[in-house]
Design an enzyme around this catalytic site. Sequence first.
Site, PDB file in Angstrom:
ATOM      1  CE1 TYR A  16      -3.441   2.773   0.644  1.00  0.00           C
ATOM      2  CE2 TYR A  16      -2.148   3.292   2.598  1.00  0.00           C
ATOM      3  CZ  TYR A  16      -3.142   3.618   1.695  1.00  0.00           C
ATOM      4  OH  TYR A  16      -3.835   4.790   1.839  1.00  0.00           O
ATOM      5  CD  GLU A  38      -8.003   7.008   5.517  1.00  0.00           C
ATOM      6  OE1 GLU A  38      -7.906   6.921   6.757  1.00  0.00           O
ATOM      7  OE2 GLU A  38      -7.070   6.724   4.748  1.00  0.00           O
ATOM      8  CD1 TRP A  46      -3.427   1.811   6.014  1.00  0.00           C
ATOM      9  CD2 TRP A  46      -5.527   2.529   6.243  1.00  0.00           C
ATOM     10  NE1 TRP A  46      -3.966   1.976   4.759  1.00  0.00           N
ATOM     11  CE2 TRP A  46      -5.257   2.421   4.865  1.00  0.00           C
ATOM     12  CE3 TRP A  46      -6.794   2.963   6.636  1.00  0.00           C
ATOM     13  CZ2 TRP A  46      -6.188   2.722   3.883  1.00  0.00           C
ATOM     14  CZ3 TRP A  46      -7.729   3.267   5.652  1.00  0.00           C
ATOM     15  CH2 TRP A  46      -7.418   3.145   4.297  1.00  0.00           C
TER      16      TRP A  46
END
Length: 187
Positions: A16, A38, A46
């Site tokens: 990522y 988000e 995350w």
Amino acid sequence: MKRCEWADKGKLERVYHDTEWGVAVHDDRRLFEFLILEGAQAGLSWSTVLKKREGYRKAFRDFDAVAVSGFSEGDVSMLLSDPGIIRNRLKIRAAIGNAQAFLRVREEFGSFDRYIWRFVEGTPVRNAWSRMTEIPCRTPVSDAMSEDLRKRGFKFVGSTICYAFMQAVGMVNDHVVECFRYGNPAR
């Protein structure tokens, strides 16, 4: 190869970081994806969201805002039993409401991209942090974005979430200066 410290937690984070984080996104579907992801991250890591990203793509119809905006209570019930996503009723309902607000913004501005990028005047902010600890969790710009999104009916869009969104979609380059992606985030 030197990376931002958070990217060394695992393969998902590394991929990522190396391919997406900080790359300017102008596609409305991808912007909607990051807005939902988000918001889903609130209170979580995350890494947790990245592990469930494919589940989100499936459950939220590849982040088709029109489809998500029409989700019913039956859809909410199905999503609450889907182990592929974060099963939080408030976050699921917020995603549906955010899809509806997203479509209103798109109608008003012609695209969500045109609306959201005006917060940085269409140009990514390039910071020069030496250490991850220097990176803020919010800024006056993310404060303004959060306030405006809330006025437009969005949920789970506090300033910290907005700043993480800005980082994810390349509105701000927060790669540390020693990171190999700092000089070229638009890969």
